[in-house]
Enzyme design. Sequence first.
Site, PDB file in Angstrom:
ATOM      1  N   ARG A   1       0.038  -8.999  13.826  1.00  0.00           N
ATOM      2  CA  ARG A   1      -0.526  -8.063  12.986  1.00  0.00           C
ATOM      3  C   ARG A   1      -1.505  -8.689  12.199  1.00  0.00           C
ATOM      4  O   ARG A   1      -2.619  -8.130  11.831  1.00  0.00           O
ATOM      5  CB  ARG A   1       0.608  -7.246  12.287  1.00  0.00           C
ATOM      6  CG  ARG A   1       1.172  -6.350  13.183  1.00  0.00           C
ATOM      7  CD  ARG A   1       2.788  -5.559  12.386  1.00  0.00           C
ATOM      8  NE  ARG A   1       2.334  -4.852  11.378  1.00  0.00           N
ATOM      9  CZ  ARG A   1       3.503  -4.552  10.551  1.00  0.00           C
ATOM     10  NH1 ARG A   1       4.417  -5.073  10.525  1.00  0.00           N
ATOM     11  NH2 ARG A   1       2.837  -3.508   9.842  1.00  0.00           N
TER      12      ARG A   1
ATOM     13  N   ARG B   1      -9.051   0.961   9.328  1.00  0.00           N
ATOM     14  CA  ARG B   1      -8.596  -0.138   9.494  1.00  0.00           C
ATOM     15  C   ARG B   1      -9.621  -0.990  10.431  1.00  0.00           C
ATOM     16  O   ARG B   1      -9.567  -2.301  10.629  1.00  0.00           O
ATOM     17  CB  ARG B   1      -7.232  -0.136  10.376  1.00  0.00           C
ATOM     18  CG  ARG B   1      -6.078  -0.720   9.747  1.00  0.00           C
ATOM     19  CD  ARG B   1      -4.939  -0.428  10.610  1.00  0.00           C
ATOM     20  NE  ARG B   1      -3.745  -1.032  10.195  1.00  0.00           N
ATOM     21  CZ  ARG B   1      -2.760  -0.601   9.661  1.00  0.00           C
ATOM     22  NH1 ARG B   1      -2.731   0.814   9.244  1.00  0.00           N
ATOM     23  NH2 ARG B   1      -1.662  -1.331   9.515  1.00  0.00           N
TER      24      ARG B   1
ATOM     25  N   ARG C   1      11.782  -5.955   4.986  1.00  0.00           N
ATOM     26  CA  ARG C   1      11.388  -4.551   4.678  1.00  0.00           C
ATOM     27  C   ARG C   1      12.299  -3.790   5.618  1.00  0.00           C
ATOM     28  O   ARG C   1      12.843  -4.127   6.623  1.00  0.00           O
ATOM     29  CB  ARG C   1       9.854  -4.493   4.941  1.00  0.00           C
ATOM     30  CG  ARG C   1       9.607  -2.763   4.953  1.00  0.00           C
ATOM     31  CD  ARG C   1       8.034  -2.613   4.724  1.00  0.00           C
ATOM     32  NE  ARG C   1       7.415  -3.055   5.759  1.00  0.00           N
ATOM     33  CZ  ARG C   1       6.012  -2.753   5.683  1.00  0.00           C
ATOM     34  NH1 ARG C   1       5.258  -2.411   4.813  1.00  0.00           N
ATOM     35  NH2 ARG C   1       5.546  -3.309   7.057  1.00  0.00           N
TER      36      ARG C   1
ATOM     37  N   ARG D   1      11.653  -1.878  11.180  1.00  0.00           N
ATOM     38  CA  ARG D   1      10.635  -1.411  12.209  1.00  0.00           C
ATOM     39  C   ARG D   1      10.625  -2.458  13.285  1.00  0.00           C
ATOM     40  O   ARG D   1      10.568  -3.561  12.732  1.00  0.00           O
ATOM     41  CB  ARG D   1       9.270  -1.326  11.136  1.00  0.00           C
ATOM     42  CG  ARG D   1       9.080  -0.129  10.497  1.00  0.00           C
ATOM     43  CD  ARG D   1       7.899   0.028   9.794  1.00  0.00           C
ATOM     44  NE  ARG D   1       6.712  -0.573  10.447  1.00  0.00           N
ATOM     45  CZ  ARG D   1       5.686  -0.691   9.808  1.00  0.00           C
ATOM     46  NH1 ARG D   1       5.553  -0.019   8.452  1.00  0.00           N
ATOM     47  NH2 ARG D   1       4.649  -1.055  10.138  1.00  0.00           N
TER      48      ARG D   1
ATOM     49  N   LYS E   1       0.834  -1.199  -0.045  1.00  0.00           N
ATOM     50  CA  LYS E   1      -0.038   0.191   0.033  1.00  0.00           C
ATOM     51  C   LYS E   1       1.021   1.367   0.076  1.00  0.00           C
ATOM     52  O   LYS E   1       0.734   2.216  -0.698  1.00  0.00           O
ATOM     53  CB  LYS E   1      -0.867   0.173   1.265  1.00  0.00           C
ATOM     54  CG  LYS E   1      -2.161  -1.149   1.387  1.00  0.00           C
ATOM     55  CD  LYS E   1      -2.825  -0.852   2.454  1.00  0.00           C
ATOM     56  CE  LYS E   1      -2.426  -0.693   3.662  1.00  0.00           C
ATOM     57  NZ  LYS E   1      -1.740  -2.282   4.457  1.00  0.00           N
TER      58      LYS E   1
END
Length: 216
Positions: A173, A90, A129, A162, A15
């Site tokens: 998550r 969300r 990531r 992160r 996204k």
Amino acid sequence: MKRRVVLLGPPGSGKGTVAERLESRHGLKHISTGRWFRREMSAGTELGRKVSEYIVRGELVPDPVVLGLIEHWVTEEVLQGGFLLDGFPRTRGQAVALDEFCARRQAAVEVVLYLECPDELVIERITGRRVCSACGSVYHERTMPPRKPGVCDKCGGKLVQRADDTAEVVNQRLEFYRRVTKPLVDYYRESAKLVTLNAALGSEAATAAASRVLES
Ligand code: AMP
């Protein structure tokens, strides 16, 4: 041209990357609630401290906290110029609140781009990531490495993982995503705003498909 856009999809579906590209291509404002929160966390503000307890555990920040910020994110200027909402809404409560907020300003969301992506790919993307600690730009160790390892191409900042991108937190998550966020697919399908894109093909293909939708 559609200018008021929501990007929906699991963490790691791309996204943020798609939104960044659409922002520069179409001049729409990219609003990432996660990035907003991370900025507050690294600035050590009260809001940053409040949201970090949830974020580092892979949980969602409670609706009252998130909804109190809508007006900061979706200003009058952003409503008129167009936006790409990435990571918001969300929950169903957030989606209803956003609809009401936009309806009061006669500027309804025009399209919801659903970036569909299988779990295995999502986990591979998230754990690889790396983000720039200075400007927030996103890279991937294998599929989108920076020119110089560990250094942001755009600003020279240090790339980090992160705290919530580790394998342990990712499962939590995804669990929240499946249980709370994914039902928004049906919510937006009912209002005929949903367009599904195949995010497994990569961010370039997804951006091209998204651009066609916005221009249609
Ligand atoms: P993201 O960068 O979109 O993956 O968001 C990182 C984290 O910030 C999420 O895992 C949540 O803990 C929190 N967060 C971001 N946006 C929201 C939201 N709209 N509602 C609740 N929590 C959020």
